[in-house]
Design a protein around this motif. Structure first.
Motif, PDB file in Angstrom:
ATOM      1  N   GLN A   1       0.784  -1.232   0.000  1.00 42.60           N
ATOM      2  CA  GLN A   1       0.000   0.000   0.000  1.00 42.60           C
ATOM      3  C   GLN A   1       0.821   1.291   0.000  1.00 42.60           C
TER       4      GLN A   1
ATOM      5  N   HIS B   1      -6.310   3.410   3.318  1.00 39.47           N
ATOM      6  CA  HIS B   1      -7.661   2.985   2.916  1.00 39.47           C
ATOM      7  C   HIS B   1      -8.623   3.354   4.047  1.00 39.47           C
TER       8      HIS B   1
ATOM      9  N   SER C   1     -10.633   1.314   5.322  1.00 41.40           N
ATOM     10  CA  SER C   1     -10.892   0.129   6.151  1.00 41.40           C
ATOM     11  C   SER C   1     -10.597   0.455   7.616  1.00 41.40           C
TER      12      SER C   1
ATOM     13  N   ARG D   1      -1.628   7.368  -0.830  1.00 42.33           N
ATOM     14  CA  ARG D   1      -0.630   6.341  -1.140  1.00 42.33           C
ATOM     15  C   ARG D   1       0.509   6.951  -1.932  1.00 42.33           C
TER      16      ARG D   1
ATOM     17  N   GLN E   1     -12.018   6.919  -1.321  1.00 40.82           N
ATOM     18  CA  GLN E   1     -12.538   5.558  -1.287  1.00 40.82           C
ATOM     19  C   GLN E   1     -13.926   5.540  -0.689  1.00 40.82           C
TER      20      GLN E   1
ATOM     21  N   GLU F   1     -15.834   2.559   1.357  1.00 43.37           N
ATOM     22  CA  GLU F   1     -15.809   1.180   1.810  1.00 43.37           C
ATOM     23  C   GLU F   1     -17.131   0.864   2.496  1.00 43.37           C
TER      24      GLU F   1
ATOM     25  N   PHE G   1      -6.689 -10.124   0.190  1.00 39.27           N
ATOM     26  CA  PHE G   1      -6.521  -9.017   1.134  1.00 39.27           C
ATOM     27  C   PHE G   1      -6.344  -9.665   2.507  1.00 39.27           C
TER      28      PHE G   1
ATOM     29  N   PHE H   1      -7.461  -8.805   5.292  1.00 40.47           N
ATOM     30  CA  PHE H   1      -8.631  -8.657   6.178  1.00 40.47           C
ATOM     31  C   PHE H   1      -9.884  -9.355   5.677  1.00 40.47           C
ATOM     32  N   THR H   2      -9.816  -9.988   4.501  1.00 38.97           N
ATOM     33  CA  THR H   2     -10.991 -10.739   4.025  1.00 38.97           C
ATOM     34  C   THR H   2     -10.571 -12.134   3.572  1.00 38.97           C
TER      35      THR H   2
ATOM     36  N   GLY I   1     -12.244  -3.943  -4.449  1.00 38.28           N
ATOM     37  CA  GLY I   1     -12.025  -5.241  -3.833  1.00 38.28           C
ATOM     38  C   GLY I   1     -13.130  -5.538  -2.835  1.00 38.28           C
ATOM     39  N   ALA I   2     -13.253  -6.820  -2.489  1.00 36.21           N
ATOM     40  CA  ALA I   2     -14.300  -7.210  -1.547  1.00 36.21           C
ATOM     41  C   ALA I   2     -13.978  -8.576  -0.961  1.00 36.21           C
TER      42      ALA I   2
ATOM     43  N   ALA J   1     -17.188  -7.145   3.405  1.00 34.71           N
ATOM     44  CA  ALA J   1     -16.671  -5.783   3.252  1.00 34.71           C
ATOM     45  C   ALA J   1     -16.302  -5.572   1.799  1.00 34.71           C
ATOM     46  N   PHE J   2     -16.361  -4.342   1.382  1.00 38.23           N
ATOM     47  CA  PHE J   2     -15.897  -4.011   0.028  1.00 38.23           C
ATOM     48  C   PHE J   2     -15.288  -2.617   0.058  1.00 38.23           C
ATOM     49  N   GLY J   3     -14.462  -2.321  -0.928  1.00 34.72           N
ATOM     50  CA  GLY J   3     -13.857  -0.998  -1.020  1.00 34.72           C
ATOM     51  C   GLY J   3     -13.696  -0.612  -2.478  1.00 34.72           C
TER      52      GLY J   3
HETATM   53  N1  PHE Z   1      -9.069  -1.781   1.590  1.00 38.06           N
HETATM   54  C1  PHE Z   1      -8.889  -2.363   0.272  1.00 38.06           C
HETATM   55  C2  PHE Z   1      -8.000  -1.445  -0.540  1.00 38.06           C
HETATM   56  O1  PHE Z   1      -7.894  -0.293  -0.215  1.00 38.06           O
HETATM   57  C3  PHE Z   1     -10.197  -2.577  -0.434  1.00 38.06           C
HETATM   58  C4  PHE Z   1     -11.041  -3.584   0.243  1.00 38.06           C
HETATM   59  C5  PHE Z   1     -11.954  -3.214   1.197  1.00 38.06           C
HETATM   60  C6  PHE Z   1     -10.907  -4.928  -0.086  1.00 38.06           C
HETATM   61  C7  PHE Z   1     -12.726  -4.162   1.828  1.00 38.06           C
HETATM   62  C8  PHE Z   1     -11.697  -5.873   0.519  1.00 38.06           C
HETATM   63  C9  PHE Z   1     -12.599  -5.497   1.468  1.00 38.06           C
HETATM   64  O2  PHE Z   1      -7.412  -1.834  -1.521  1.00 38.06           O
END
Ligand code: PHE
Length: 331
Positions: free
Chosen positions: A143, A159, A161, A185, A199, A201, A239, A241-242, A273-274, A296-298
């Motif tokens: 990142q 992010h 998140s 970033r 972003q 999320e 990722f 976290f997922t 992403g998710a 979760a998604f972003g």
């Molecule tokens: N936080 C991730 C990113 O910035 C995106 C993401 C969010 C992916 C939540 C999966 C779940 O790239």
């Protein structure tokens, strides 16, 4: 000349009496000219000069009085000319990124999501550790972080998140929340990337949340944000976290599958992403992962906005060129 110099006008009537006395056809200076014939010859020249000076003085004072009256009228509404066209003022317009963010929130509010926010300067825990980034794991370098302090690490969030961790720490499930915000970033600026971007999320944690909920929610989103015809697909990804994780693609909104350089002739564009929230993340926030699960998604707001309006270079969003911004007047 003393009388001329001390003359004061406060309205058009005063001005008219000045005009009649010193300028008009039967004015008193004219009378002086007619006395010329009674002046002895050797004094005629001097007398004529004096009277001419007086005439010029009367004229220039008249101009002054007109101007002073006009400038007073601007302030005095009773004299304002309401038939004059007004000064042209141009209106600002909603920034396209704001329009996309608002639409995003509107779509998700209708299915029960709220909006949460957090700081742009984050500690290591909220940006990385609580999100299951192992210590010294290369995923932290994924990142390109802007660090502000080392040991303990403080950084510009990479992010939003990080906001989801704050919500998980402070609220009980069911949780349905959206976190919009600026992220940072260390990336070279180009038509497709920037070191500062936005972003959105999303996080949903409850009993029995499944991957099919995630898929259906994002499918609904894509149709609402773009069009009924928009298609969506998931590609396996990673990722910290997922688990499982996916990259989200939508059918290209620019060429609709015809092939263009936005989708690199694949017909699909990645929008984010998710995945299913990793149980470790729930545990880090004291949520029992044997009872609760979540998705979760972003997504990048810039990317969505580019696809929505056919903007080919994301630098346009921050250049403040009114020729670009004006095109969004109708939003
Ligand atoms: N936080 C991730 C990113 O910035 C995106 C993401 C969010 C992916 C939540 C999966 C779940 O790239």
């Amino acid at each position: 000349s003393e009388e001329i110099n001390s003359f004061k006008v406060s309205n058009a009537d005063d001005l008219e009496s000045y005009r009649l006395r010193f300028i008009g056809r039967k004015n008193i200076i004219g009378d002086l000219f007619s006395q010329m014939r009674d002046v002895p010859n050797d004094q005629k020249k001097a007398f004529g000069q004096k009277v001419n000076e007086l005439k010029n003085l009367a004229q220039s004072k008249f101009q002054e009085l007109i101007e002073s009256l006009n400038s007073d009228n601007v302030r005095d509404e009773s004299h304002a000319d309401l038939t004059l066209p007004s000064a042209k003022s141009s209106f600002g317009s909603i920034h396209p990124l704001t329009a996309t963010r608002q639409r995003f929130i509107q779509i998700f509010e209708r299915i029960g999501f709220n909006v949460s926010s957090g700081p742009e300067i984050e500690d290591d825990w909220h940006n990385f550790t609580a999100l299951n980034f192992p210590e010294n794991h290369p995923a932290r370098e994924m990142q390109d972080t802007f660090f502000i302090e080392k040991d303990p690490d403080i950084a510009l969030r990479t992010h939003t998140s990080s906001v989801q961790i704050r919500v998980l720490e402070n609220e009980e499930p069911p949780i349905r929340t959206l976190s919009p915000g600026r992220v940072f970033r260390n990336e070279a600026i180009s038509a497709r990337a920037h070191c500062v971007f936005h972003q959105m999320e999303g996080l949903y944690v409850d009993k029995g949340v499944s991957f099919s909920d995630l898929k259906q929610t994002l499918y609904h989103f894509a149709k609402e944000m773009f069009s009924k015809k928009t298609q969506i697909r998931f590609r396996p990804s990673y990722f910290p976290f997922t688990e499982p994780s996916a990259e989200i693609d939508i059918s290209c909104q620019i060429c609709h599958g015809e092939g263009c350089n936005i989708c690199k002739y694949t017909g699909w564009v990645e929008i984010g992403g998710a995945g299913m929230v990793d149980p470790n993340v729930l545990e880090n926030c004291n949520i029992d992962s044997s009872i609760y699960s979540g998705f979760a998604f972003g997504m990048g707001i810039e990317r969505i906005t580019m696809l929505r309006y056919g903007v080919k270079d994301l630098r346009l969003f921050t250049e403040n060129d009114v020729r670009f911004l004006k095109q969004f007047n109708s939003l």
